[in-house]
Design a protein around this motif. Structure first.
Motif, PDB file in Angstrom:
ATOM      1  N   THR A  20      30.087 -22.430 -30.361  1.00 37.71           N
ATOM      2  CA  THR A  20      30.417 -22.102 -28.970  1.00 37.71           C
ATOM      3  C   THR A  20      29.199 -22.171 -28.058  1.00 37.71           C
ATOM      4  OG1 THR A  20      30.258 -19.767 -29.599  1.00 37.71           O
ATOM      5  CG2 THR A  20      32.450 -20.726 -29.493  1.00 37.71           C
ATOM      6  N   PHE A  21      28.018 -21.939 -28.614  1.00 34.53           N
ATOM      7  CA  PHE A  21      26.804 -22.060 -27.788  1.00 34.53           C
ATOM      8  C   PHE A  21      26.670 -23.491 -27.290  1.00 34.53           C
ATOM      9  CE2 PHE A  21      25.186 -23.762 -31.733  1.00 34.53           C
ATOM     10  CZ  PHE A  21      24.238 -24.701 -31.337  1.00 34.53           C
ATOM     11  N   LEU A  22      27.006 -24.479 -28.132  1.00 32.41           N
ATOM     12  CA  LEU A  22      26.905 -25.885 -27.750  1.00 32.41           C
ATOM     13  C   LEU A  22      27.987 -26.248 -26.743  1.00 32.41           C
ATOM     14  CD1 LEU A  22      25.613 -28.662 -28.096  1.00 32.41           C
ATOM     15  CD2 LEU A  22      27.155 -29.048 -30.043  1.00 32.41           C
ATOM     16  N   TYR A  23      29.186 -25.725 -26.940  1.00 37.39           N
ATOM     17  CA  TYR A  23      30.263 -25.977 -25.991  1.00 37.39           C
ATOM     18  C   TYR A  23      29.877 -25.492 -24.596  1.00 37.39           C
ATOM     19  CZ  TYR A  23      33.218 -26.597 -30.178  1.00 37.39           C
ATOM     20  OH  TYR A  23      33.753 -27.026 -31.363  1.00 37.39           O
ATOM     21  N   GLU A  24      29.346 -24.282 -24.544  1.00 36.40           N
ATOM     22  CA  GLU A  24      28.991 -23.726 -23.233  1.00 36.40           C
ATOM     23  C   GLU A  24      27.812 -24.471 -22.623  1.00 36.40           C
ATOM     24  OE1 GLU A  24      27.971 -19.400 -21.206  1.00 36.40           O
ATOM     25  OE2 GLU A  24      29.272 -19.530 -22.952  1.00 36.40           O
ATOM     26  N   CYS A  25      26.874 -24.892 -23.442  1.00 37.08           N
ATOM     27  CA  CYS A  25      25.734 -25.664 -22.940  1.00 37.08           C
ATOM     28  C   CYS A  25      26.224 -26.949 -22.282  1.00 37.08           C
ATOM     29  CB  CYS A  25      24.776 -25.974 -24.093  1.00 37.08           C
ATOM     30  SG  CYS A  25      23.444 -27.125 -23.647  1.00 37.08           S
ATOM     31  N   GLN A  40      21.717 -17.058 -34.666  1.00 38.87           N
ATOM     32  CA  GLN A  40      22.964 -17.185 -35.436  1.00 38.87           C
ATOM     33  C   GLN A  40      23.988 -16.132 -34.988  1.00 38.87           C
ATOM     34  OE1 GLN A  40      22.769 -17.906 -39.675  1.00 38.87           O
ATOM     35  NE2 GLN A  40      20.633 -18.578 -39.576  1.00 38.87           N
ATOM     36  N   GLU A  41      24.325 -16.183 -33.722  1.00 40.02           N
ATOM     37  CA  GLU A  41      25.229 -15.182 -33.159  1.00 40.02           C
ATOM     38  C   GLU A  41      26.196 -15.835 -32.173  1.00 40.02           C
ATOM     39  OE1 GLU A  41      22.785 -12.410 -31.036  1.00 40.02           O
ATOM     40  OE2 GLU A  41      22.064 -13.913 -29.626  1.00 40.02           O
ATOM     41  N   LEU A  42      27.286 -15.129 -31.890  1.00 45.93           N
ATOM     42  CA  LEU A  42      28.261 -15.522 -30.882  1.00 45.93           C
ATOM     43  C   LEU A  42      28.877 -16.891 -31.158  1.00 45.93           C
ATOM     44  CD1 LEU A  42      26.510 -14.293 -27.600  1.00 45.93           C
ATOM     45  CD2 LEU A  42      27.845 -12.999 -29.260  1.00 45.93           C
TER      46      LEU A  42
END
Length: 306
Positions: free
Chosen positions: A182-187, A148-150
């Motif tokens: 944002t983790f999903l966007y970058e993935c 649960q970060e970034l």
């Protein structure tokens, strides 16, 4: 509260008896395995030998992890040093905090060392490995979801990310606030960039480091706009109105683009030799041996034999 949203795990750690199993570590390990597998297939297709990518990984992986942690601690040193902080926590890699740029730079250094030891040419092997690194980054970003970060700014989009109330309050927002994942966007960006680079490499037979340059350009292009969505505090977070990692992306994109153009003009096509040529052995000059003069042999005639 958004009706459709991405929930966060209640916990990123599962205990198998006395052994803690951490989601962050699993995401990183899965990414490393994927990068090695993809890199191995691409290296063999380029003319390399099976098993050599695993040998290079012995150098690249520990170099990369140490470099990624050093970069994170350097750019977020306030989390570990100062009044009320615990410096030893800088060593707790499993709690999250790996800087991508440090990992890439140090991992590349490990590959340089390993390639030198094995007599492998550097640019062909970097071109073979670069696309797989994008897949590793895509999978590794799910570690941020477990921790649960970034995450990004608040949003009520259907794919918004739900976090715990404590996490939302720690970020300075009310309980129940949802955020950009944002983790999903970058993935997704990394996977799309992977597909694009592999296609371009097959279509145009890129060589001499141009696959690596294309990887840097594709990743930094996405990282730049995704970074602008993030709300986590980092040192040097606002330099000239932009976050430090945005400036890093801009500089690296320009350098990679300049190298791509120069390489295309200076070294068109793809190199066929992927190993260093062995040093030529000295050629010994032939030694002239003395030639014996033929001796006169007395001839015998029939009269002599009588």
């Amino acid at each position: 509260m958004t009706i459709l949203a991405i929930p966060s795990p209640d916990s990123g750690v599962w205990n198998l008896g006395p052994v803690p199993l951490r989601g962050y570590a699993l995401a990183i390990i899965l990414g490393i395995v994927a990068a090695i597998w993809i890199g191995e297939r691409r290296w063999i297709a380029r003319g390399g030998k099976a098993g050599e990518v695993q040998d290079l990984a012995i150098w690249a992986v520990p170099f990369g992890i140490v470099g990624a942690r050093i970069y994170h601690v350097a750019t977020d040193h306030g989390l570990y040093f100062g009044e009320g902080r615990t410096p030893w926590r800088a060593l707790y890699v499993w709690e999250g905090g790996l800087g991508v740029w440090g990992g890439i730079a140090a991992g590349a250094l490990g590959i340089i060392v390993g390639a030198k030891v094995k007599g492998i040419r550097l640019l062909p092997v970097l071109d073979a490995l670069a696309p797989g690194v994008l897949v590793a980054q895509a999978l590794g970003r799910w570690g941020n979801w477990f921790n649960q970060e970034l995450f990004g700014k608040p949003t009520d989009l259907p794919w918004a990310l739900e976090v715990s109330d404590d996490t939302a309050r720690d970020a300075g927002y009310a309980a129940g606030t949802t955020f950009h994942p944002t983790f999903l966007y970058e993935c997704l960006w990394c996977l799309a960039a992977f597909a694009l680079i592999v296609w371009a490499d097959r279509r145009f037979r890129l060589g001499h480091g141009r696959v690596l340059a294309l990887y840097v350009m594709a990743y930094t292009l996405g990282r730049g706009w995704i970074e602008m969505l993030r709300i986590d505090n980092v040192e040097l977070s606002d330099v000239g109105g932009l976050r430090f990692n945005v400036w890093t992306s801009i500089v690296l994109f320009v350098l990679a683009a300049a190298y791509f153009v120069w390489s295309l003009r200076a070294h068109p096509g793809r190199e066929e030799q992927v190993y260093d040529e062995p040093a030529a052995e000295p050629v010994e000059e032939p030694v002239d041996e003395p030639v014996e003069e033929p001796r006169d042999v007395p001839r015998t005639s029939a009269d002599d034999r009588e």
